[in-house]
Design a protein around this motif. Structure first.
Motif, PDB file in Angstrom:
ATOM      1  N   GLU A  83       0.880  -1.159   0.000  1.00 24.14           N
ATOM      2  CA  GLU A  83       0.000   0.000   0.000  1.00 24.14           C
ATOM      3  C   GLU A  83       0.919   1.210   0.000  1.00 24.14           C
ATOM      4  N   VAL A 136       1.202   5.000   0.625  1.00 26.22           N
ATOM      5  CA  VAL A 136       0.486   6.104   1.281  1.00 26.22           C
ATOM      6  C   VAL A 136       1.267   7.390   1.051  1.00 26.22           C
ATOM      7  N   ARG A 153       1.271  11.404   2.296  1.00 23.72           N
ATOM      8  CA  ARG A 153       0.708  12.286   3.325  1.00 23.72           C
ATOM      9  C   ARG A 153       1.146  13.720   3.079  1.00 23.72           C
ATOM     10  N   ALA A 187      -1.799  12.905  10.163  1.00 23.11           N
ATOM     11  CA  ALA A 187      -3.078  12.373  10.651  1.00 23.11           C
ATOM     12  C   ALA A 187      -2.911  10.866  10.858  1.00 23.11           C
ATOM     13  N   GLY A 188      -3.926  10.262  11.439  1.00 20.82           N
ATOM     14  CA  GLY A 188      -4.015   8.803  11.508  1.00 20.82           C
ATOM     15  C   GLY A 188      -2.806   8.144  12.127  1.00 20.82           C
ATOM     16  N   SER A 189      -2.348   7.091  11.476  1.00 25.73           N
ATOM     17  CA  SER A 189      -1.306   6.254  12.081  1.00 25.73           C
ATOM     18  C   SER A 189       0.026   6.996  12.206  1.00 25.73           C
ATOM     19  N   TYR A 243       3.399   0.153   3.019  1.00 25.37           N
ATOM     20  CA  TYR A 243       2.903  -0.860   3.965  1.00 25.37           C
ATOM     21  C   TYR A 243       2.801  -2.176   3.211  1.00 25.37           C
ATOM     22  N   ASP A 248      -0.955  -5.317   7.900  1.00 24.44           N
ATOM     23  CA  ASP A 248      -0.328  -4.400   6.926  1.00 24.44           C
ATOM     24  C   ASP A 248       0.777  -3.540   7.557  1.00 24.44           C
ATOM     25  N   ASP A 272      -4.260  12.900   3.144  1.00 28.36           N
ATOM     26  CA  ASP A 272      -3.423  11.755   2.760  1.00 28.36           C
ATOM     27  C   ASP A 272      -4.254  10.804   1.915  1.00 28.36           C
ATOM     28  N   PHE A 273      -3.616   9.827   1.326  1.00 24.75           N
ATOM     29  CA  PHE A 273      -4.353   8.801   0.577  1.00 24.75           C
ATOM     30  C   PHE A 273      -3.471   7.587   0.403  1.00 24.75           C
ATOM     31  N   LYS A 274      -4.142   6.512   0.018  1.00 22.01           N
ATOM     32  CA  LYS A 274      -3.440   5.257  -0.257  1.00 22.01           C
ATOM     33  C   LYS A 274      -3.746   4.822  -1.685  1.00 22.01           C
ATOM     34  N   ASP A 284     -12.874   6.098   0.730  1.00 23.50           N
ATOM     35  CA  ASP A 284     -12.432   4.976   1.578  1.00 23.50           C
ATOM     36  C   ASP A 284     -10.912   4.991   1.732  1.00 23.50           C
ATOM     37  N   SER A 285     -10.217   5.529   0.740  1.00 19.32           N
ATOM     38  CA  SER A 285      -8.757   5.404   0.719  1.00 19.32           C
ATOM     39  C   SER A 285      -8.045   6.763   0.793  1.00 19.32           C
ATOM     40  N   CYS A 286      -8.808   7.803   1.125  1.00 20.65           N
ATOM     41  CA  CYS A 286      -8.225   9.147   1.260  1.00 20.65           C
ATOM     42  C   CYS A 286      -8.674   9.753   2.591  1.00 20.65           C
ATOM     43  N   ARG A 287      -7.932  10.736   3.088  1.00 29.85           N
ATOM     44  CA  ARG A 287      -8.478  11.620   4.134  1.00 29.85           C
ATOM     45  C   ARG A 287      -8.786  12.958   3.477  1.00 29.85           C
ATOM     46  N   ARG A 294     -14.734   5.183  10.921  1.00 26.04           N
ATOM     47  CA  ARG A 294     -13.752   4.672  11.891  1.00 26.04           C
ATOM     48  C   ARG A 294     -13.982   5.288  13.273  1.00 26.04           C
TER      49      ARG A 294
END
Ligand code: TMP
Length: 253
Positions: free
Chosen positions: A90, A92, A94, A98-100, A121, A129, A175-177, A200-203, A219
């Motif tokens: 994956e 990502v 950024r 944010a997030g992880s 990831y 992951d 961010d996005f994946k 689903d795959s972006c912020r 989430r």
């Protein structure tokens, strides 16, 4: 279209055999999962919205010469895509912490990053992951150094495109994946953007209010996910005409 052979079922999508060699049909489900599927729900209309939004972003990328697997949308939930060999990473990108990354490094959510940061990831549900470095990727043969260079270049082009498209409608791309696949042409391979690009795959944060318009709504239990995705689709002008039916409010039992 007659139902085709199912080849793979993931958490949010199903892949069916395509009508021609080298093609697949990608079906978008309404299922939402988070935290490696520990949290699950069905969000009426999510699949329809993500099918439309992924079509919009992939078409835009194809249009500026960033190759993707997307060929055409078939119906409300299905799109025709090219078969690729998915690289098990994956990717990502950024722009804002944010997030992880915020959790791992203790950087406050919302902190602008001095430059886009790319992370990899390893795609393995059993391992959750894990974050990996370029050293791991090359040592374990998941991708070559040349692939990595190409993946970084692709990821940055996607970032520039998506950031611009979102900023034009008052949304910050935090961010996005993406996932990237290999397409073979004889002995030559080309790396192309695959899977999906959707909320689903972006912020995605509203520029004015900071309101979250992405899967963090699910989430973090921040409200109705379909409403958030509908707002993104509405701003981009990609709402399907019968969307009022597709995204009727989800009733919690
Ligand atoms: P993270 O902060 O949880 O690592 O997520 C970074 C971005 O990647 C965020 O936009 C959500 C996206 N993402 C996925 O699309 N799938 C995943 O499995 C994960 C972990 C993140």
């Amino acid at each position: 279209m007659a139902r085709r052979k199912k080849l793979y079922e993931g958490k949010a999508k199903i892949l069916y055999e395509g009508p021609e060699p080298g093609t697949l049909v990608q079906y978008f489900k309404d299922d939402a999962t988070a935290y490696n599927a520990e949290k699950k729900d069905v969000i009426d209309g999510k699949g329809v919205l993500n099918n439309r939004l992924s079509e919009y972003f992939m078409n835009g990328l194809n249009g500026i010469g960033v190759p993707t697997h997307f060929i055409k949308r078939i119906n409300m939930r299905e799109q025709l895509i090219r078969t690729v060999e998915i690289i098990p990473l994956e990717v990502v990108v950024r722009n804002i912490a944010a997030g992880s990354m915020s959790q791992r490094l203790g950087i406050a959510e919302g902190t602008s990053l001095p430059r886009p940061i790319i992370e990899f990831y390893y795609k393995d549900d059993a391992l959750g992951d894990p974050l990996v470095t370029e050293e791991h990727i090359i040592a374990f043969g998941w991708a070559s150094q040349q692939d990595l260079d190409d993946m970084v270049a692709l990821a940055l082009r996607v970032n520039d495109f998506l950031s611009g498209v979102m900023m034009a409608v008052g949304i910050k791309l935090v961010d996005f994946k993406i996932e990237i696949g290999r397409m073979w042409d004889g002995d030559y391979q080309r790396l192309i953007v695959a899977d999906e690009i959707s909320p689903d795959s972006c912020r995605l944060w509203d520029v004015e209010t900071g309101q979250k318009l992405d899967k963090d709504v699910f989430r973090r239990d921040l409200g109705n996910l379909a409403d958030a995705y509908t707002e993104v689709a509405r701003r981009l002008g990609v709402l399907p005409s019968n969307v009022t039916h597709a995204v009727k409010p989800h009733v919690i039992n």
